[in-house]
Design a protein around this motif. Structure first.
Motif, PDB file in Angstrom:
ATOM      1  N   UNK A 137      -0.210  81.835  -1.468  1.00  0.00           N
ATOM      2  CA  UNK A 137       0.998  82.595  -1.172  1.00  0.00           C
ATOM      3  C   UNK A 137       1.045  82.993   0.310  1.00  0.00           C
ATOM      4  N   UNK A 138      -0.106  83.340   0.836  1.00  0.00           N
ATOM      5  CA  UNK A 138      -0.187  83.691   2.262  1.00  0.00           C
ATOM      6  C   UNK A 138       0.116  82.475   3.127  1.00  0.00           C
ATOM      7  N   UNK A 139      -0.384  81.323   2.709  1.00  0.00           N
ATOM      8  CA  UNK A 139      -0.179  80.089   3.464  1.00  0.00           C
ATOM      9  C   UNK A 139       1.278  79.647   3.450  1.00  0.00           C
ATOM     10  N   UNK A 140       1.929  79.707   2.259  1.00  0.00           N
ATOM     11  CA  UNK A 140       3.285  79.197   2.105  1.00  0.00           C
ATOM     12  C   UNK A 140       4.346  80.166   2.635  1.00  0.00           C
ATOM     13  N   UNK A 141       4.160  81.481   2.365  1.00  0.00           N
ATOM     14  CA  UNK A 141       5.209  82.455   2.684  1.00  0.00           C
ATOM     15  C   UNK A 141       4.763  83.579   3.611  1.00  0.00           C
ATOM     16  N   UNK A 142       3.463  83.666   3.866  1.00  0.00           N
ATOM     17  CA  UNK A 142       2.914  84.765   4.666  1.00  0.00           C
ATOM     18  C   UNK A 142       3.144  86.120   3.989  1.00  0.00           C
ATOM     19  N   UNK A 143       3.041  86.135   2.639  1.00  0.00           N
ATOM     20  CA  UNK A 143       3.177  87.366   1.872  1.00  0.00           C
ATOM     21  C   UNK A 143       1.819  87.777   1.320  1.00  0.00           C
ATOM     22  N   UNK A 144       1.631  89.080   1.189  1.00  0.00           N
ATOM     23  CA  UNK A 144       0.426  89.606   0.543  1.00  0.00           C
ATOM     24  C   UNK A 144       0.752  89.845  -0.936  1.00  0.00           C
ATOM     25  N   UNK A 145       0.129  89.076  -1.819  1.00  0.00           N
ATOM     26  CA  UNK A 145       0.427  89.124  -3.250  1.00  0.00           C
ATOM     27  C   UNK A 145       0.193  90.511  -3.834  1.00  0.00           C
ATOM     28  N   UNK A 146      -0.707  91.295  -3.217  1.00  0.00           N
ATOM     29  CA  UNK A 146      -1.013  92.638  -3.731  1.00  0.00           C
ATOM     30  C   UNK A 146       0.127  93.630  -3.480  1.00  0.00           C
ATOM     31  N   UNK A 147       1.058  93.278  -2.599  1.00  0.00           N
ATOM     32  CA  UNK A 147       2.090  94.236  -2.208  1.00  0.00           C
ATOM     33  C   UNK A 147       3.483  93.874  -2.712  1.00  0.00           C
ATOM     34  N   UNK A 148       3.608  92.769  -3.462  1.00  0.00           N
ATOM     35  CA  UNK A 148       4.935  92.342  -3.914  1.00  0.00           C
ATOM     36  C   UNK A 148       5.050  92.429  -5.428  1.00  0.00           C
ATOM     37  N   UNK A 149       6.296  92.539  -5.909  1.00  0.00           N
ATOM     38  CA  UNK A 149       6.572  92.588  -7.351  1.00  0.00           C
ATOM     39  C   UNK A 149       6.705  91.166  -7.878  1.00  0.00           C
ATOM     40  N   UNK A 150       5.952  90.868  -8.930  1.00  0.00           N
ATOM     41  CA  UNK A 150       6.034  89.549  -9.547  1.00  0.00           C
ATOM     42  C   UNK A 150       5.669  89.652 -11.023  1.00  0.00           C
ATOM     43  N   UNK A 151       6.048  88.652 -11.777  1.00  0.00           N
ATOM     44  CA  UNK A 151       5.614  88.504 -13.167  1.00  0.00           C
ATOM     45  C   UNK A 151       5.322  87.018 -13.391  1.00  0.00           C
ATOM     46  N   UNK A 152       4.474  86.724 -14.351  1.00  0.00           N
ATOM     47  CA  UNK A 152       4.198  85.316 -14.633  1.00  0.00           C
ATOM     48  C   UNK A 152       2.922  85.135 -15.431  1.00  0.00           C
ATOM     49  N   UNK A 153       2.823  84.016 -16.156  1.00  0.00           N
ATOM     50  CA  UNK A 153       1.626  83.738 -16.954  1.00  0.00           C
ATOM     51  C   UNK A 153       0.527  83.066 -16.136  1.00  0.00           C
ATOM     52  N   UNK A 154      -0.696  83.263 -16.574  1.00  0.00           N
ATOM     53  CA  UNK A 154      -1.851  82.578 -16.001  1.00  0.00           C
ATOM     54  C   UNK A 154      -2.680  82.064 -17.171  1.00  0.00           C
ATOM     55  N   UNK A 155      -2.571  80.770 -17.476  1.00  0.00           N
ATOM     56  CA  UNK A 155      -3.151  80.237 -18.713  1.00  0.00           C
ATOM     57  C   UNK A 155      -4.661  80.078 -18.669  1.00  0.00           C
ATOM     58  N   UNK A 156      -5.173  79.668 -17.516  1.00  0.00           N
ATOM     59  CA  UNK A 156      -6.605  79.388 -17.429  1.00  0.00           C
ATOM     60  C   UNK A 156      -7.237  80.280 -16.382  1.00  0.00           C
ATOM     61  N   UNK A 157      -8.448  80.679 -16.654  1.00  0.00           N
ATOM     62  CA  UNK A 157      -9.162  81.504 -15.700  1.00  0.00           C
ATOM     63  C   UNK A 157     -10.661  81.256 -15.848  1.00  0.00           C
TER      64      UNK A 157
END
Length: 331
Positions: free
Chosen positions: A165-185
């Motif tokens: 996310x930092x590479x593509x948009x220069x955004x800090x994921x910890x500071x933005x509102x988002x929702x979404x699934x993460x199937x594998x970890x």
């Protein structure tokens, strides 16, 4: 950032077109609808209101969809919103997505009841129509709750997608509102694990999608067969019912192509651990375009609406021409 700006502009333009188109359609339904339309006009107005609200939420949160491996997230790019408010609005956005599935299923059920002159049709002609209108709200509520409680931000997603996310948009994921699934970890020991919380959420979403798709398919086929048998049996066809049916088919194809298909591709990419990157935000563009295009079939296919629009355009053109002629003569 340039790509994000393009998506944002398309969302804003689509919202304006959607509001103008749906308000115009509501006016046409109220003022130009033939009596034979019956209570169906309330369902049509109901859908137009939903599409206006969907456009308003879309332009407020300005969502970007980003897919990376087994994770995809829907991000609110309106950073003026507080993070918790952004997450609730994203959940509402998902809820509207689910409601549309219920709305289109309900429309096809109604068209079939009209075609076969079922006694059940009486329930749409009095206060019981409110109960029918609650069905799409149930779809939307379930969808929204799944998004809110089963697809929330979490540390695993933050870790998996932070650098990308930092590479593509220069955004800090910890500071933005988002929702979404993460199937594998991966566990702390490096072992591969399935995220059952996200898996359950996806299964619920796909169950709702399947119910809607099966309902639409069954009643569309039944409705077409009924109208076709009436055509074979007599030549006194109800042209309005045919216009409404084909307008409804068009209205269903538009969200299928612009909403269900792009989101389904992203879901399958996530299941396959395939990285779509910021190209997955094409889905955000297509979803914004859906409510802008959806009123057009009803306006263009139904004769009363088409004639009313043609009259307005003709009158406006004549008025402009007359004013130009007067201005030219006076000068």
């Amino acid at each position: 950032m340039h790509w994000n700006h393009i998506v944002s502009k398309i969302q804003e333009i689509s919202a304006l077109i959607s509001i103008f188109g749906n308000v115009s359609l509501i006016i046409l339904i109220v003022t130009k609808s033939p009596r034979q339309l019956g209570s169906y006009k309330y369902l049509m107005i109901y859908i137009s209101i939903f599409e206006i609200l969907f456009s308003l939420i879309d332009v407020i949160i300005k969502p970007i969809i980003f897919s990376h491996g087994s994770t995809f997230i829907c991000v609110s790019t309106n950073f003026a919103l507080r993070k918790d408010i952004g997450i609730y609005l994203l959940s509402m956005f998902g809820g509207f997505f689910g409601s549309f599935m219920g709305l289109f299923a309900l429309q096809f059920m109604y068209r079939y009841l009209v075609a076969c002159e079922s006694k059940t049709l009486k329930t749409f002609n009095d206060s019981r129509i409110i109960l029918w209108m609650f069905l799409p709200l149930i779809f939307g509520l379930l969808y929204g709750l799944v998004v809110l409680f089963l697809f929330p931000p979490n540390a695993t997603i933050n870790h998996n997608i932070k650098s990308k996310m930092k590479e593509e948009y220069n955004w800090d994921i910890d500071e933005i509102a988002y929702i979404g699934p993460n199937l594998y970890q991966f566990s702390e020991n490096g072992e591969f694990q399935m995220n059952f919380k996200s898996l359950i959420g996806i299964l619920i979403v796909w169950t709702l999608v399947t119910i809607s798709f099966v309902t639409v398919s069954i009643f569309a086929i039944k409705c077409y067969s009924k109208m076709h048998s009436q055509m074979d049996g007599s030549r006194t066809l109800n042209h309005l019912q045919h216009q409404l049916f084909y307008a409804l088919l068009s209205q269903t194809l538009i969200p299928f192509i612009l909403m269900h298909l792009p989101v389904s591709i992203i879901f399958f990419a996530t299941l396959s651990n395939f990285d779509l990157g910021n190209s997955s935000s094409i889905a955000a563009i297509s979803m914004a375009m859906f409510p802008a295009l959806d009123p057009l079939p009803v306006i263009l296919i139904i004769k009363n609406n088409r004639n009313a629009v043609a009259d307005i355009v003709t009158t406006s053109t004549l008025t402009i021409t007359r004013r130009k002629r007067i201005a030219k003569n006076s000068s």
